[in-house]
Design a protein around this motif. Structure first.
Motif, short mmCIF file in Angstrom:
data_model
loop_
_atom_site.label_atom_id
_atom_site.label_comp_id
_atom_site.label_asym_id
_atom_site.label_seq_id
_atom_site.Cartn_x
_atom_site.Cartn_y
_atom_site.Cartn_z
N PHE A 1 85.47 26.79 23.54
CA PHE A 1 84.50 26.91 22.34
C PHE A 1 83.48 26.18 22.04
N SER A 2 82.36 25.97 22.59
CA SER A 2 81.37 25.75 21.67
C SER A 2 80.38 26.43 20.71
N ASP A 3 79.22 25.47 20.68
CA ASP A 3 78.58 26.03 19.36
C ASP A 3 77.22 25.93 19.46
N GLU A 4 76.80 27.06 19.58
CA GLU A 4 74.56 26.76 19.54
C GLU A 4 74.55 26.59 21.03
N HIS A 5 75.19 26.80 22.65
CA HIS A 5 75.12 26.78 23.41
C HIS A 5 74.14 27.71 24.22
N ASN A 6 72.52 27.43 24.02
CA ASN A 6 71.96 28.37 25.49
C ASN A 6 72.34 28.09 26.63
N LYS A 7 72.78 29.73 27.29
CA LYS A 7 73.14 29.14 28.73
C LYS A 7 72.31 28.56 29.57
N LYS A 8 70.78 28.50 29.33
CA LYS A 8 70.11 28.87 30.17
C LYS A 8 70.23 26.97 30.58
N VAL A 9 71.02 26.49 29.23
CA VAL A 9 70.53 24.90 29.76
C VAL A 9 71.98 24.32 30.15
#
Length: 491
Positions: free
Chosen positions: A10-18
């Protein structure tokens, strides 16, 4: 499905578009992409709240924010509602966390773990008290947020050092686990911080993204920014991220740093996936990757999270392992609350009678087409930078965003995936707007929930000494990892 171990990253603040597997051809995420190629990727996955603490409470309990009443980054999960770990441990499963949790504090049994390794929780058990103040006009100005742009660039931070420590502890745990082959399936939760700000990136990863090659965010320039909505304007004036940027060069450097942090995250994930293979755990372990929410990344002049735009409310979500279709793209809407039944099913455990009203569904079943659309996905926001509750649902091809006492928004995300045209005030869509509102109210009563939230936050303010005491304490920009101290800013 056959029970197996579960590795949940689980990561934090990952914009899926990146992410490469979500269509970004510029970013380098080979390990996440490989995970998607060997499993199922959910294209319409959402957080249940676009800010850390409430999202993680929903993840833990499988319940919406208004059910947990963990409204903001000062009212954190402390075991009042049972978590999936509380279901698994009595059934003989080992449930271990390594890294960021962002709960009320260190208490493994209360939090639903047999062990917490290097946990990161809210500051001093209090968290972000300034975010409780939502009824002042204007809202408190979060001065520290203006540092986002000026500090962005290559280097090391407490967070990058922490994530490496989380990676190393995870690899060691997996190595030790090979000695316990006969045990019941285990769950290992691994919580990374990247790519959460500060946007300070190890040099080798920053160098992957030359600043001159970074594309400016959509609708960033002043004349292009949507300014008509009071919620967005209020957010800009409270969370002043963009005010610290001095020009396009700084914007591009910040984007280079964020992309670099995503690749740094991917590299750490790659180290863990290699360990799974090296230690002979591949055939007995399923893997989930996701994030608590995204990041606006300058789109519309906004940074951080807190909005219901895809950049902020959308999340990456990938499952892989035995029984999971390989290379599949699943378009069924899902959210973090679906992880509760997913995790329980994976290890062969059972739910109990208290779980019969859980709104989530198993992702294993959805991936194998055992659950069918349509689904109503709910996300809500009641935290810093907002004076009123925000509620979002997906309704077929539409995204409906309802603000208590503010105009609603409506986007046709199928035909307008970049959300450039708000249809909320268009009379042509009046019937759709009404249908969406009815669908929302089948899930939640926005006005009642907003009133309950503001009442709970008022009680919390009183509990910690009142508004002036909170302002005197100040704010911090992010929760520090173990061994580091928060940097405080006065309003």
């Amino acid at each position: 499905m056959k029970p197996s171990n579960l590795l949940f990253i689980f990561s934090d603040e990952h914009n899926k578009k990146v992410t490469g597997c979500y269509g970004n051809e510029f970013v380098k995420t080979p390990n996440i992409d490989k995970l998607a190629a060997n499993g199922t990727r959910f294209t319409q996955a959402y957080t249940n709240c676009p800010i850390c603490v409430p999202a993680r409470a929903s993840l833990a309990t499988g319940r919406y924010v208004h059910e947990n009443r963990c409204w903001d980054n000062a009212i954190a999960y402390k075991g009042a509602q049972p978590s999936w770990g509380h279901r698994l441990i009595p059934q003989g499963h080992d449930v271990v966390s390594i890294g960021k949790l962002h709960y009320s504090g260190y208490n493994p049994s209360q939090n639903g773990f047999t062990e917490e390794i290097q946990p990161l929780h809210i500051v001093d058990g209090l968290g972000d008290l300034l975010g409780l103040i939502r009824q002042e006009c204007p809202l408190p100005v979060r001065k520290g947020s203006a540092m986002l742009g000026p500090e962005a660039g290559p280097g090391e931070s407490d967070y990058t050092r922490y994530d490496r420590a989380v990676r190393d502890a995870t690899i060691q745990w997996l190595k030790n686990r090979t000695k316990n082959i006969g045990d019941k399936p285990w769950v290992l939760y691994v919580g990374f911080v990247a790519p959460h700000f500060p946007l300070i990136t190890p040099q080798e990863f920053f160098d992957l993204y030359p600043e001159h090659r970074m594309t400016m965010p959509k609708q960033y320039l002043g004349e292009d920014r949507p300014t008509h909505h009071p919620f967005i304007q209020q957010l800009r004036e409270s969370q002043i991220f963009d005010q610290g940027f001095t020009g396009q060069e700084m914007v591009r450097r910040a984007l280079s740093a964020y992309y670099g942090l995503v690749s740094f995250l991917d590299d750490n994930i790659g180290g863990i996936l290699s360990a799974v293979k090296e230690f002979g755990l591949s055939d007995s372990t399923r893997i989930i990757y996701s994030s608590d929410h995204g990041d606006n990344l300058g789109a519309r002049g906004l940074w951080g999270k807190s909005t219901m735009y895809e950049e902020s409310a959308g999340i990456p979500l990938i499952i892989s392992g035995e029984g999971v279709p390989k290379g599949k793209q699943c378009n069924t809407p899902v959210s973090l609350i679906d992880l509760f039944p997913t995790i329980v099913q994976c290890v062969g455990a059972t739910l109990n009678h208290e779980d019969k009203d859980l709104p989530g569904l198993s992702l294993w079943d959805i991936a194998n087409d055992k659950e069918v659309m349509p689904r109503t996905i709910l996300s809500e926001y009641h935290a810093a930078g907002s004076s009123t509750g925000t509620f979002m649902i997906r309704y077929g091809q539409y995204k409906y965003i309802y603000y208590v006492n503010m105009p609603p928004m409506l986007y046709d995300v199928e035909n307008d995936p970049e959300e450039l045209q708000d249809l909320g005030a268009d009379p042509i869509y009046a019937d759709i707007l009404q249908e969406c509102d009815l669908a929302l109210r089948k899930v939640v009563d926005p006005e009642a929930v907003n009133a309950q939230c503001l009442l709970d936050q008022a009680h919390k303010i009183e509990e910690v000494g009142g508004i002036e005491a909170i302002k005197k304490r100040g704010m911090f920009r992010f929760s520090p990892p173990p061994g580091a101290n928060p940097v405080m800013f006065k309003e």
